[in-house]
Design an enzyme around this catalytic site. Structure first.
Site, PDB file in Angstrom:
ATOM      1  N   LYS A  84       0.799  -1.229   0.000  1.00 23.43           N
ATOM      2  CA  LYS A  84       0.000   0.000   0.000  1.00 23.43           C
ATOM      3  C   LYS A  84       0.832   1.280   0.000  1.00 23.43           C
ATOM      4  CE  LYS A  84      -4.273  -1.809   1.991  1.00 23.43           C
ATOM      5  NZ  LYS A  84      -5.349  -1.639   2.969  1.00 23.43           N
TER       6      LYS A  84
ATOM      7  N   ASP B 173     -10.063   3.007   1.790  1.00 23.35           N
ATOM      8  CA  ASP B 173     -10.216   2.474   3.154  1.00 23.35           C
ATOM      9  C   ASP B 173     -10.754   3.580   4.058  1.00 23.35           C
ATOM     10  OD1 ASP B 173      -9.209  -0.087   2.610  1.00 23.35           O
ATOM     11  OD2 ASP B 173      -7.143   0.553   2.937  1.00 23.35           O
TER      12      ASP B 173
END
Ligand code: ATR
Length: 292
Positions: free
Chosen positions: A75, A113
């Protein structure tokens, strides 16, 4: 759910890049959503080693992919390869979704997210406003996404993590990117003291995650504050030990499946430009998790 059409030259591809990719519900959720809308799209798992990440990202545009989700451990490491990164992804310091521009092959990094978490709070009627006191357990990637979303919403956030230094790093990072942040870190020994007036507790640690379902990150002997909402980002199992204990102590509890669904829905919309069939995505995820 049957897929809408066979794979042919018109099939549009998206997927998930991580290493390893185990137990991901995303292929199931997205393929069900494509089938539901009759879209000739497919979502495929793409296990990529750390050393190959640059090559893999360059290959996405060349292969005509429309986008990907990015998961552990990539990420952060994907960020140097992207043409642009949204404000949200900059604030979190992590990218979990990439959109490929079809006209020029450029890659944009997003973080769904954070928005997935905020959307789920809103859907559940948990209002966050200036000064709302929140305690976050953990200081990993999930903590960053939740903390960034909360401080941008004006909340007063305290991070409590087993390794205090890690929570301090998150605090410093958030303050740098978002100077208005009201965020701090305290060691686990001080948890009790920061719970006064706390409206929301968010577990972002992996404690309680399947198969260690009897474990809880909550220290023995510490009481839950009155009228608190406990949000557990763990969604496997759907009901964690922490959720059971908090509910028994009178807290309102919310599990992490909504965050999973809404981060997926936001990625779906970024790629396809169409509203995601959220109920279908949730139903598929819940069915896959029921019994775990
Ligand atoms: P993610 O990116 O999913 O958030 P991570 O970066 O590995 O995952 O972070 C996991 C979090 O769970 C960390 O805050 C970790 O605490 P440390 O920073 O001390 O490692 C926390 N965690 C994991 N196992 C734990 C345990 N047994 N007790 C308390 N915290 C734990």
């Amino acid at each position: 759910m049957p897929l809408a059409s066979t794979i042919d030259a018109q099939t549009q591809l998206v997927g998930i890049i991580g290493w390893p990719i185990t137990h991901s519900l995303s292929p199931m959720m997205h393929n069900a959503a494509f089938a539901h809308l009759g879209l000739n799209w497919r979502y495929v798992p793409l296990p990529v080693r750390e050393a190959d990440i640059g090559m893999a990202l360059r290959g996405l545009a060349a292969l005509g992919f429309r986008g990907v989700n990015i998961t552990v451990p990539h990420k952060t490491s994907v960020m140097p390869y992207l043409s642009s990164i949204t404000d949200a992804a900059q604030t979190v310091g992590a990218v979990n979704t990439i959109r490929v521009d079809r006209s020029n092959g450029q890659l944009t990094g997003l973080n769904t997210d954070m928005s997935g978490f905020l959307t789920d709070l809103a859907v559940n009627g948990v209002s966050i406003s200036s000064g709302t006191r929140v305690v976050i357990l953990g200081a990993g990637g999930a903590a960053r996404a939740c903390a960034a979303g909360l401080v941008r919403s004006g909340a007063n956030v305290t991070l409590v993590n087993r390794t205090f230094e890690r929570s301090q790093e998150v605090v410093e990072f958030l303050r740098k990117g978002w100077p208005k942040s009201t965020v701090s870190a305290v060691s686990v020994d001080w948890l009790h003291d920061v719970l006064a007036d706390c409206k929301l507790i968010v577990n972002t640690t992996s404690v309680g995650l399947w198969p260690e379902t009897k474990a809880s990150p909550w220290p023995a002997g510490v009481s839950f504050p009155p009228n608190v909402t406990l949000y557990d980002t763990v969604y496997r199992p759907l009901q964690t030990q922490l959720m059971r204990d908090a509910a028994q102590a009178g807290a309102r509890v919310i599990g992490g499946i909504g965050m999973l669904v809404y981060q997926g829905a936001a990625a779906f919309e970024a790629w396809t430009g169409k509203p995601a069939p959220i109920a279908v995505m949730r139903q598929v995820a819940e069915a896959a998790l029921s019994g775990s």
